[in-house]
Design an enzyme around this catalytic site. Structure first.
Site, mmCIF file in Angstrom:
data_model
loop_
_atom_site.group_PDB
_atom_site.id
_atom_site.type_symbol
_atom_site.label_atom_id
_atom_site.label_comp_id
_atom_site.label_asym_id
_atom_site.label_seq_id
_atom_site.Cartn_x
_atom_site.Cartn_y
_atom_site.Cartn_z
ATOM 1 C CE1 TYR A 213 -24.978 -28.313 43.522
ATOM 2 C CE2 TYR A 213 -26.426 -27.749 45.121
ATOM 3 C CZ TYR A 213 -25.735 -28.789 44.477
ATOM 4 O OH TYR A 213 -25.974 -30.091 44.557
ATOM 5 C CG ASP A 272 -18.808 -32.795 39.124
ATOM 6 O OD1 ASP A 272 -18.741 -33.053 38.006
ATOM 7 O OD2 ASP A 272 -19.381 -33.187 39.962
ATOM 8 C CE LYS A 446 -27.837 -40.979 42.177
ATOM 9 N NZ LYS A 446 -27.558 -39.890 41.235
ATOM 10 C CD GLU A 545 -20.059 -46.673 50.045
ATOM 11 O OE1 GLU A 545 -19.489 -45.593 50.064
ATOM 12 O OE2 GLU A 545 -21.548 -46.644 49.780
ATOM 13 C CG ASP A 662 -3.013 -17.377 3.310
ATOM 14 O OD1 ASP A 662 -3.090 -18.099 2.102
ATOM 15 O OD2 ASP A 662 -3.416 -17.637 4.327
ATOM 16 C CE1 TYR A 663 -8.828 -12.512 0.454
ATOM 17 C CE2 TYR A 663 -9.976 -14.627 0.184
ATOM 18 C CZ TYR A 663 -10.133 -13.180 0.285
ATOM 19 O OH TYR A 663 -11.280 -12.520 0.443
ATOM 20 C CG ASP A 664 -9.428 -18.257 1.610
ATOM 21 O OD1 ASP A 664 -10.655 -18.140 1.924
ATOM 22 O OD2 ASP A 664 -8.934 -18.513 0.397
ATOM 23 C CG ASP A 848 -4.678 -19.552 7.487
ATOM 24 O OD1 ASP A 848 -4.086 -19.348 6.357
ATOM 25 O OD2 ASP A 848 -5.650 -20.106 7.742
HETATM 26 O O1 LIG Z 1 -4.076 -20.217 0.449
HETATM 27 P P1 LIG Z 1 -5.171 -19.713 1.066
HETATM 28 O O2 LIG Z 1 -5.596 -18.427 0.512
HETATM 29 O O3 LIG Z 1 -5.415 -19.829 2.356
HETATM 30 O O4 LIG Z 1 -6.298 -20.792 0.472
HETATM 31 C C1 LIG Z 1 -6.238 -21.969 0.834
HETATM 32 C C2 LIG Z 1 -7.867 -22.453 0.517
HETATM 33 O O5 LIG Z 1 -8.792 -21.716 1.223
HETATM 34 C C3 LIG Z 1 -10.205 -21.722 0.634
HETATM 35 O O6 LIG Z 1 -10.869 -22.915 1.486
HETATM 36 C C4 LIG Z 1 -10.825 -22.740 2.848
HETATM 37 O O7 LIG Z 1 -11.406 -21.430 3.136
HETATM 38 C C5 LIG Z 1 -12.901 -21.427 2.876
HETATM 39 C C6 LIG Z 1 -13.376 -19.883 3.010
HETATM 40 O O8 LIG Z 1 -13.218 -19.394 4.229
HETATM 41 C C7 LIG Z 1 -13.533 -22.289 3.641
HETATM 42 O O9 LIG Z 1 -14.775 -22.501 3.614
HETATM 43 C C8 LIG Z 1 -12.729 -23.773 3.546
HETATM 44 O O10 LIG Z 1 -13.339 -24.634 4.464
HETATM 45 C C9 LIG Z 1 -11.433 -23.574 3.694
HETATM 46 O O11 LIG Z 1 -10.760 -24.921 3.419
HETATM 47 C C10 LIG Z 1 -10.353 -22.122 -0.853
HETATM 48 O O12 LIG Z 1 -11.514 -22.356 -1.079
HETATM 49 C C11 LIG Z 1 -9.395 -23.157 -1.473
HETATM 50 O O13 LIG Z 1 -9.242 -23.267 -2.693
HETATM 51 C C12 LIG Z 1 -8.022 -22.809 -0.790
HETATM 52 O O14 LIG Z 1 -6.965 -23.675 -1.481
#
Ligand SMILES: O=P(O)(O)OC[C@H]1O[C@H](O[C@H]2O[C@H](CO)[C@@H](O)[C@H](O)[C@H]2O)[C@H](O)[C@@H](O)[C@@H]1O
Length: 940
Positions: A213, A272, A446, A545, A662-664, A848
């Site tokens: 606190y 709070d 205040k 008040e 998927d990748y990113d 994702d």
């Molecule tokens: O289908 P994915 O393999 O998931 O790719 C989707 C897009 O991913 C990439 O952009 C996203 O990842 C970037 C790296 O982490 C990040 O900087 C960005 O903000 C994300 O939107 C990529 O650049 C795209 O071409 C893909 O379509």
């Protein structure tokens, strides 16, 4: 965007308490009908209990470990008090926070309630005072009656015999105190006619309670929330900051206590800024998580620490979750600063993540709620929704609901018999003068100093008022007393009195002391003007008040700072900027000269606001808002954590497996710059090992272009690729890229590029990723609020002007907008791979974002509705979307195929929270867990 972009949506006519209670009852009935087991209980979590606990002197006491003398507040005669049978403990109601406390108590009319809160420092009557079983809790200094003239800044009032002894109690004493609290609340319920109310004490070692606190709350958060930054660059904060550690530990103790008493169906209200980590911690102690879902191995048994909760639950294979998630609202009573201020806080992420554990976060005003949303966007990178913040797919609703006062109680106090004589004395004393009144704590936000400065400007600018007006300013000592501020105030008072006073007249009367309740109400009742010049204030109950007191009096005007919560509700107050001293002086003059009719009209409007929204309607509205915003998770799908053991057993027995990634965001975490999202050696090795197994058909199915995939994955043997959401495919065998868009009209690319260029030029930090058959506009590195705004604008434009006439689809990705051909999507690639591998009897598919949902949809739609019977063959048509693009005639010619896969062999896995909307059957929380799962499969 930072300040209110939209008009304040507070309704003009607030609903009555009865209306709100009816609505609450309707919502509860609807929830119960849907199967949500509402318990009818409310748990409030507040910093301290609304009581004071005194350990009375015992005959055998020799020496009590005393830390510091305390100055008890004035205790009126009519408060509830209980004393233990052995005369060891005495408990009585604590003054202060009356609006919150009365709001909480009013909910006992409709709900059973528990108040989980710290005991407060327990007081002791030291040895040597035996025989005086009731300590003197009366007025601290009755002789310093406020009406005495010429009283200047006081020293602290007379020392009382009570001493702080902290709250380091052994188990036996904790039990005694808990029992006495129970007796106290029972007595309170009986005497005051409340519904069921139980006080659940939180015991804190003194080093934690002080660090929490007096440390983190008062020296870090409080100044920040009131725009007083710690800008002394020479000040070094020790690392780790002990007061932050105390704040964390204290929050853990509160959350743990809640977890001990919580039952499914309870509504939890956390109050709070002292307890901002509590919402997330409660979920962790209960083995539930709002945003990152872990299985719940603890039931209602909390682990010993929050950290333990994380790791233990994350690693457990137990998926049996309690069907009923805890429902939490957090009400922030203080102001919330602009995100530009908030982001200076070193522990900004921790605080926001803690708060976002709540289903609902409420503020006093609309603009505080906007600042909070901006803070979440800027600090955490989350996106806003129409009603709050999207935290990895889970929405925390953000709204506002200003507190009110207990109007009946205040009117009762105003009409108390002791008030009238004091009003008469005041009127007599200042018979020919107008009275301006102010009452604040003496801390910088205040604005007492500004008030005095403005009063001086008023006397200077309007000399006719000299000798005709007095400012009676009462201040109570702040927790973190500032001798400098006290000295400055005292000097300014002397200066004004010296300059504008005379031998028989003093323009400013400053009383630095607690005053009696009757004196306070008398002062508010006789005043000709109330002057409130806070530089920042969450709410301000003195102004309310004052309005109630004036209803039986002169209908005097209220001069009110625009930098406080009350300001937006009180349209008829004379609003001032407290930094504009001349403006304040003019408002004082306007108020004092105001005609009777205008006073009456303004007062009537102010009065209507105060009685229309009280502490009781405030509390009931919070319940209504929480009920409106919970419960969906009980009907909505909660995706279970990927069962790696089950997956491994299916994998082991499978003859042929499809492994689709998927990748990113799936194999690599999302990072700021797309080119930096490269696979780790560990990830690559895991995928390469999968691909090397002749039983496996492994594909990366990405939005990335082929060049990127080749660069980082080209070296992995037998790995197949689908680039740009299915626009290009390279099979694992022949090594040639196929262009699926060859036969498509791609002329839209330049139009989309032009639109994206327009937004890139106007959105600093945004970039275009131009691929062969798709375009991505990235705004991750733009200003987060502006980027999101521009994204919505661009999306609107593309969907309204381009999509209706061009064969495109616009996708909202992770801080990006993507446009690709309509005929192409990741789902079509998945269907094609299943069709080409009809003998596959195991599929793992992980993704994702929204584009990956096309894959999950495809996996579901290969089966007949309701799922295939055991003995039923599953026939699959050729995936028209893709084959027709390659060769429309072929598609006609291709046969239906019988496929081997069955639903229990499909492991469609989304990377994100359990509550995220998805068509996947399983979830993991991050890319790392995808790799973990793959490694599990590879283990012999
Ligand atoms: O289908 P994915 O393999 O998931 O790719 C989707 C897009 O991913 C990439 O952009 C996203 O990842 C970037 C790296 O982490 C990040 O900087 C960005 O903000 C994300 O939107 C990529 O650049 C795209 O071409 C893909 O379509």
């Amino acid at each position: 965007m930072e300040e209110s972009m939209h008009p304040d949506p507070t309704p003009a006519l607030p609903p009555s308490l009865e209306d709100i209670r009816e609505q609450v009852a309707r919502l509860e009935a609807a929830h119960r009908a849907k199967g949500l087991p509402l318990s009818g209980r409310i748990i409030h979590v507040a910093h301290h209990l609304p009581v004071e606990i005194v350990r009375l002197a015992q005959p055998n006491d020799t020496d009590v470990a005393l830390t510091s003398p305390i100055t008890p507040e004035f205790k009126p005669e009519d408060i509830v008090t209980v004393e233990s049978a052995d005369q060891k403990w005495k408990i009585h109601a604590r003054q202060g926070h009356t609006a919150m406390v009365s709001g909480i108590r009013s909910l006992s009319d409709t709900h059973e309630q528990l108040v989980v809160a710290w005991t407060g420092d327990i007081l002791s009557q030291p040895a040597g005072k035996t025989g005086q079983s009731t300590p003197n809790l009366g007025p601290t200094n009755p002789s310093s009656f406020v009406l005495q003239d010429n009283v200047e800044l006081h020293a602290a009032p007379t020392q009382s015999p009570l001493m702080v002894i902290g709250s380091d109690f052994d188990f036996k004493e904790q039990r005694e105190i808990t029992n006495e609290l129970k007796r106290f609340s029972d007595t309170e319920v009986e005497q005051e006619g409340y519904g069921k109310l139980t006080y659940v004490p939180v015991f804190m070692p003194q080093e934690i309670s002080k660090g929490h606190y007096e440390g983190y709350c008062k020296t870090t958060l409080w100044p920040l929330f009131h725009y007083l930054l710690w800008l002394d660059s020479t000040a070094t904060v020790p690392s780790p900051d002990p007061s932050w550690i105390a704040y964390q530990k204290a929050n853990e103790l509160f959350a743990k206590r809640v977890a001990e008493v919580w039952k499914p169906g309870d509504l939890v209200f956390v109050h709070d800024y002292h307890l901002q980590l509590v919402p997330k911690l409660i979920r962790e102690f209960l083995g539930q998580s709002a945003h990152v879902s872990f299985p719940g191995p603890y039931g209602t048994q909390p682990p010993t620490s929050a950290a333990q909760s994380d790791s233990a639950s994350a690693k457990s294979g137990d998926h049996s979750r309690d069907p009923s998630e805890v429902m939490i609202a957090l009400f922030v009573h203080t102001p919330w600063p602009s995100s530009e201020i908030f982001r200076c806080l070193p522990k900004r992420n921790e605080i926001l993540e803690g708060m976002l554990g709540a289903n609902l976060v409420l503020f006093q005003t609309y603009s505080y709620s906007r600042h909070f949303i901006s803070s979440c966007i800027r600090v955490c990178g989350y996106e806003s929704t129409t009603n709050g913040v999207d935290v990895n797919g889970v929405i925390t609703v953000v709204s506002h609901c200003p507190i009110g006062i207990d109007v009946k109680r205040v009117a009762h106090d105003r009409d108390a018999p002791g008030v009238r004589p004091k009003m008469d004395s005041l009127r007599q004393l200042y018979a020919d003068k107008k009275i301006i009144v102010g009452r604040e704590k003496l801390d910088a936000p205040k604005g007492v100093y500004n008030k005095l400065q403005a009063f001086e400007v008023f006397l200077e600018k309007y000399p006719d008022w000299r000798n005709k007006v007095v400012l009676i300013q009462v201040t109570t000592p702040a927790l973190s007393e500032s001798p400098k501020l006290e000295r400055m105030v005292a000097e300014l008072v002397s200066h004004i009195n010296g300059t504008y006073g005379s031998l028989d007249f003093t323009p400013v009367h400053h009383y630095h002391q607690a005053i009696e309740r009757d004196e306070y109400f008398a002062l508010l009742s006789v005043a000709d003007l109330a002057l409130i010049t806070s530089l920042r204030d969450g709410m301000n109950t003195t102004s309310m008040e004052f309005i109630i007191c004036q209803d039986k009096s002169n209908k005097s005007p209220l001069v009110l700072s625009e930098f406080m919560g009350t300001s937006s509700s009180f349209g008829e107050a004379l609003k001032i900027n407290p930094h504009d001293l001349v403006g304040v002086a003019d408002a004082i003059e306007k108020g004092l000269s105001m005609g009777e009719e205008e006073k009456e009209t303004r007062h009537a409007a102010l009065y209507k606001s105060v009685v229309g929204h009280t502490s009781h309607t405030w509390a009931a509205t919070m319940v209504q808002l929480l009920l409106e915003n919970v419960g969906n998770e009980h009907t909505a799908h909660q995706t279970p954590v990927l069962d790696t053991a089950l997956m491994k057993s299916k994998y082991a027995s499978a003859k042929k497996r499809l492994m689709l990634f998927d990748y990113d965001g799936t194999l690599t975490p999302i990072v700021k710059v797309p080119s930096a999202a490269v696979p780790t050696a560990r990830t690559r090795a895991a995928i390469a090992a999968l691909a090397a197994d002749p039983k496996n058909v492994v594909y990366l199915i990405s939005g990335r272009d082929g060049d990127f995939l080749e660069e980082h994955w080209g070296m992995v043997k037998h790995l197949g690729f689908s680039a740009e959401h299915g626009s290009f495919v390279k099979t694992r065998e022949d090594g040639e890229w196929m262009n699926m868009t060859e036969a498509l009209d791609m002329s839209w690319m330049s139009e989309v590029e032009e639109i994206f260029r327009y937004y890139t030029e106007r959105t600093t930090g945004s970039t275009i990723e131009l691929k062969k058959a798709s375009i991505t506009w990235h705004y991750r590195n733009a200003d987060p609020v502006f980027g999101e705004f521009q994204c919505k604008q661009a999306l609107d434009l593309l969907e309204s002007s381009l999509a209706p006439r061009r064969p495109i689809e616009v996708l909202v990705g992770k801080k990006n907008l993507e446009v690709r051909p309509l005929a192409i999507n990741k789902g079509e690639i998945v269907r094609r791979l299943i069709y080409e591998n009809p003998d596959a009897d195991f599929i793992m598919c992980a993704g994702d974002d929204k584009t990956d949902e096309d894959m999950f949809r495809a996996l579901r739609t290969v089966f007949p509705p309701g799922g295939p019977r055991e003995d039923e063959p599953v026939l699959m048509k050729p995936p028209v979307g893709i084959t027709s693009v390659l060769d429309p005639d072929d598609a006609e010619a291709l046969p239906e195929k019988e496929i081997h896969i069955r639903p229990d062999g499909v492991f469609a896995t989304t990377v994100g929270s359990a509550a995220k909307k998805t068509l996947a059957g399983w979830h993991v929380t991050g890319p790392e867990e995808v790799v973990d799962a793959v490694e599990q499969l590879l283990k012999k």
